[in-house]
Design an enzyme around this catalytic site. Structure first.
Site, PDB file in Angstrom:
ATOM      1  N   ASP A 299      -3.113   4.791  -2.169  1.00  0.00           N
ATOM      2  CA  ASP A 299      -4.158   5.371  -1.336  1.00  0.00           C
ATOM      3  C   ASP A 299      -4.568   6.764  -1.844  1.00  0.00           C
ATOM      4  OD1 ASP A 299      -5.482   4.874   1.370  1.00  0.00           O
ATOM      5  OD2 ASP A 299      -4.661   6.879   1.688  1.00  0.00           O
TER       6      ASP A 299
ATOM      7  N   HIS B  46     -11.367  -2.833   3.289  1.00  0.00           N
ATOM      8  CA  HIS B  46     -11.342  -2.540   4.727  1.00  0.00           C
ATOM      9  C   HIS B  46     -12.151  -1.294   5.091  1.00  0.00           C
ATOM     10  CE1 HIS B  46      -8.386  -0.069   2.812  1.00  0.00           C
ATOM     11  NE2 HIS B  46      -8.330   0.697   3.885  1.00  0.00           N
ATOM     12  N   ASP B  47     -12.669  -0.576   4.100  1.00  0.00           N
ATOM     13  CA  ASP B  47     -13.463   0.630   4.365  1.00  0.00           C
ATOM     14  C   ASP B  47     -14.950   0.406   4.143  1.00  0.00           C
ATOM     15  OD1 ASP B  47     -11.111   2.115   4.801  1.00  0.00           O
ATOM     16  OD2 ASP B  47     -10.964   2.643   2.673  1.00  0.00           O
TER      17      ASP B  47
ATOM     18  N   ASP C  62       0.862  -1.180   0.000  1.00  0.00           N
ATOM     19  CA  ASP C  62       0.000   0.000   0.000  1.00  0.00           C
ATOM     20  C   ASP C  62       0.897   1.228   0.000  1.00  0.00           C
ATOM     21  OD1 ASP C  62      -2.351   1.664   0.504  1.00  0.00           O
ATOM     22  OD2 ASP C  62      -3.252  -0.147   1.340  1.00  0.00           O
TER      23      ASP C  62
ATOM     24  N   GLU D 226      -6.441   4.177  -5.808  1.00  0.00           N
ATOM     25  CA  GLU D 226      -7.731   4.405  -5.160  1.00  0.00           C
ATOM     26  C   GLU D 226      -8.187   5.825  -5.497  1.00  0.00           C
ATOM     27  OE1 GLU D 226      -9.846   4.435  -0.767  1.00  0.00           O
ATOM     28  OE2 GLU D 226      -7.921   5.388  -1.090  1.00  0.00           O
TER      29      GLU D 226
HETATM   30  C1  NOJ Z   1      -8.305   5.362   2.072  1.00  0.00           C
HETATM   31  C2  NOJ Z   1      -8.026   4.167   2.923  1.00  0.00           C
HETATM   32  O1  NOJ Z   1      -8.523   3.024   2.285  1.00  0.00           O
HETATM   33  C3  NOJ Z   1      -8.668   4.424   4.271  1.00  0.00           C
HETATM   34  O2  NOJ Z   1      -8.677   3.297   5.094  1.00  0.00           O
HETATM   35  C4  NOJ Z   1      -7.942   5.577   4.908  1.00  0.00           C
HETATM   36  O3  NOJ Z   1      -8.602   5.943   6.095  1.00  0.00           O
HETATM   37  C5  NOJ Z   1      -7.890   6.794   3.997  1.00  0.00           C
HETATM   38  N1  NOJ Z   1      -7.616   6.483   2.618  1.00  0.00           N
HETATM   39  C6  NOJ Z   1      -6.816   7.730   4.458  1.00  0.00           C
HETATM   40  O4  NOJ Z   1      -5.558   7.159   4.236  1.00  0.00           O
END
Ligand code: NOJ
Length: 562
Positions: free
Chosen positions: A199, A330-331, A98, A256
């Site tokens: 990210d 994970h989000d 990541d 992302e």
């Molecule tokens: C996206 C990540 O997937 C998330 O878990 C994170 O809180 C934010 N970016 C900030 O890095």
């Protein structure tokens, strides 16, 4: 369309804190990951995307990095990491790390220096602005509630943080910062990694005048997305990163990118663009929220919206660029609880249906830990059992500052909270689901006695084996990877049906997203002389006439037609 190994791969995401604890401290770790590689090999995945394992004070579970070249103590050592990488490569599994470089931790040495004085050599590593009329420089709202600006007394200025105040945004306008990032990427490539998941990488270029966002409702803070999403220099920065680093390695990359459109997706992933290979777009993850009101404003999913969205992306990147395919990370809440049905009678069948629908699309599929055994959302009675900063800040703001009803807020947390994805992986039916011999950092979902990997591996009819089969089919049949997508029955609210076509072969994919029994009528546009069942989640009589038939609840069938 060019053949590429990363188009033919299936990626598995590990969120290390919740994957497997090897030393009984209640926190997943790197040796824990290594101990489960045979399980991943059996599943058949090709690449692991590992959420951050770098040194971090864990304000946002590792997405706040204080040293990009060191491993977090709780997760182990660099030699544990090297052993893990070797053991992955020995099994033919690649590793994607990541890359979190929109921001660092405020405990990173760069920021510690940066905040010391206005003429510190590291000052311009971050984004500092004076206040405006005694207030923050802009009215933008942080993704984790409150302002995106934090006042720092030492120099009487504010620094920008799109996420938490412990995640200051790096200043990509500064070429030295960009150079630091590229050197760090090379460091990991030289150690043998196979790629990066980046990210919120479409946030790195900000507009240079930092205006207030329009605020018709007179709120304290409002989203300022348009000033930093897909900003003015984003393509220049990514092309520079490609030139300096990515072009030198045969790697896999995915960015992302909240708020990206298929048109922009083509610019980020087009063959000759020299930027990235895939983006994670969020359109399908926003369909169960009230538009424009943020993720916590719940709305039911309309299947026609999901079909429209997937179809737009499938067609949008069919000539140039490449899609990523995902239901979970994970989000996000667990998909079987979200777009499927997690009641005991339907959990397995609907999880298999959702897997079929996603894995038969064109793109590289991503599986999030626990998805392959149908893990579900969780409902903790007390807010004290939640750990996620986004959830806790939101609860605090809405309940304690705005006086909203805590029960309503808990409903939105049960439905959308990120901790749904972060409860420990359920390995077996022993105490703490076999995740740890200690006390886990976040509680285990109590349904682990029924839902766990051991049970799933032993049962040939499980969700696990269904995923395994989908992965094998992708490896055996080019049509799954390269076939052209076409939507059927766009207006049907229960059935998602589409075809994939390559040469004179067609896959016909039929998924019932409801617990009802709708009738599928084959459209005239689908012609064939022979058919065979390719994959299905119920037993199917291969001689059944398919011009018109009744689907069972959450049934998924794929036929190969010729
Ligand atoms: C996206 C990540 O997937 C998330 O878990 C994170 O809180 C934010 N970016 C900030 O890095």
């Amino acid at each position: 369309m060019k053949r590429k190994w990363w188009k033919e791969s299936v990626v598995y995401q590990i969120y290390p804190r919740s994957f497997m604890d090897s030393n009984g401290d209640g926190i997943g770790d790197i040796k824990g990951i290594t101990s489960k590689l045979d399980y991943l090999k059996e599943l058949g995945i090709d690449v692991v995307w590992l959420s951050p394992v770098y040194k971090s004070p864990n304000d946002d579970n590792g997405y706040d990095i204080s040293d990009y070249r060191a491993i977090m103590d709780e997760f182990g050592t660099m030699s544990d990491w090297e052993e893990m990488l070797d053991e992955m490569h020995n099994r033919g599994i690649k590793l994607m790390m990541d890359l979190v470089v929109n921001h660092s931790s405020d405990e990173h040495a760069w920021f510690v220096e940066s905040r010391k004085s206005k003429d510190n050599p590291y000052r311009d590593y971050y984004i500092w602005r004076p206040g405006k009329d005694g207030k923050e420089p802009t009215n933008w709202e942080s993704a984790f509630s409150g302002s995106t600006w934090e006042y720092d007394e030492t120099t009487d200025e504010y620094f920008l943080h799109i996420f938490s105040k412990k995640q200051p945004d790096l200043n990509w306008e500064n070429p030295i910062v960009r150079g630091e990032v590229y050197d760090m990427m090379k460091f990991w490539f030289e150690k043998g990694v196979d790629g990066f998941r980046m990210d919120v990488i479409n946030f790195i270029s900000k507009v240079d005048d930092y205006p207030d966002a329009p605020n018709p409702e007179g709120k304290k803070y409002v989203s300022g997305h348009e000033y930093f999403m897909n900003g003015p220099r984003i393509h220049e920065f990514l092309q520079e990163m490609h030139r300096e680093v990515l072009s030198k390695y045969d790697s896999i990359t995915v960015g992302e990118m909240p708020g990206v459109t298929p048109e922009q997706g083509r610019l980020y992933t087009g063959e000759d663009r020299n930027e990235l290979q895939m983006v994670f777009q969020f359109e399908h993850m926003d369909l169960d929220s009230v538009p424009g009101k943020g993720k916590w404003a719940l709305a039911p999913l309309k299947l026609t919206d999901l079909k429209k969205s997937f179809t737009k992306w499938q067609k949008g990147l069919e000539e140039d660029g490449w899609n990523s395919l995902y239901w979970n990370n994970h989000d996000q809440p667990r998909i079987v609880s979200r777009f499927g049905n997690d009641s005991p009678g339907y959990r397995e069948i609907s999880a298999k249906m959702l897997a079929t629908c996603l894995h038969m699309l064109q793109g590289t599929p991503y599986i999030y830990q626990g998805e392959e055994i149908g893990m579900t959302n969780v409902k903790f009675d007390s807010i004290d059992d939640y750990r996620d900063i986004e959830t806790l800040n939101m609860y605090n703001e809405k309940v304690h500052e705005n006086g909203e009803d805590p029960e309503n807020i808990m409903v939105s947390i049960y439905t959308k909270g990120r901790d749904n994805a972060r409860t420990p992986v359920q390995w077996d039916s022993s105490e703490q689901a076999g995740f740890t011999t200690g006390i886990p950092w976040i509680k285990v979902n109590p349904n682990y006695t029924e839902i766990n990997a051991k049970q799933a591996v032993e049962d040939q009819n499980s969700i696990f084996h269904y995923y395994r089969n989908l992965i094998q089919l992708r490896k055996q049949h080019d049509i799954v990877v390269y076939g052209t997508y076409n939507l059927l029955l766009p207006d049907d609210e229960k059935i998602y049906a589409y075809t994939r076509t390559l040469g004179d072969e067609t896959l016909l994919v039929i998924c019932n997203f409801s617990g009802e029994t709708p009738v599928f009528n084959i459209p005239n546009s689908v012609n064939y002389t022979a058919k065979e069942v390719f994959v299905s989640n119920y037993e199917v009589d291969s001689n059944e006439d398919i011009t018109s038939f009744t689907l069972k609840p959450y049934e998924a069938r794929v036929y190969k037609l010729s």
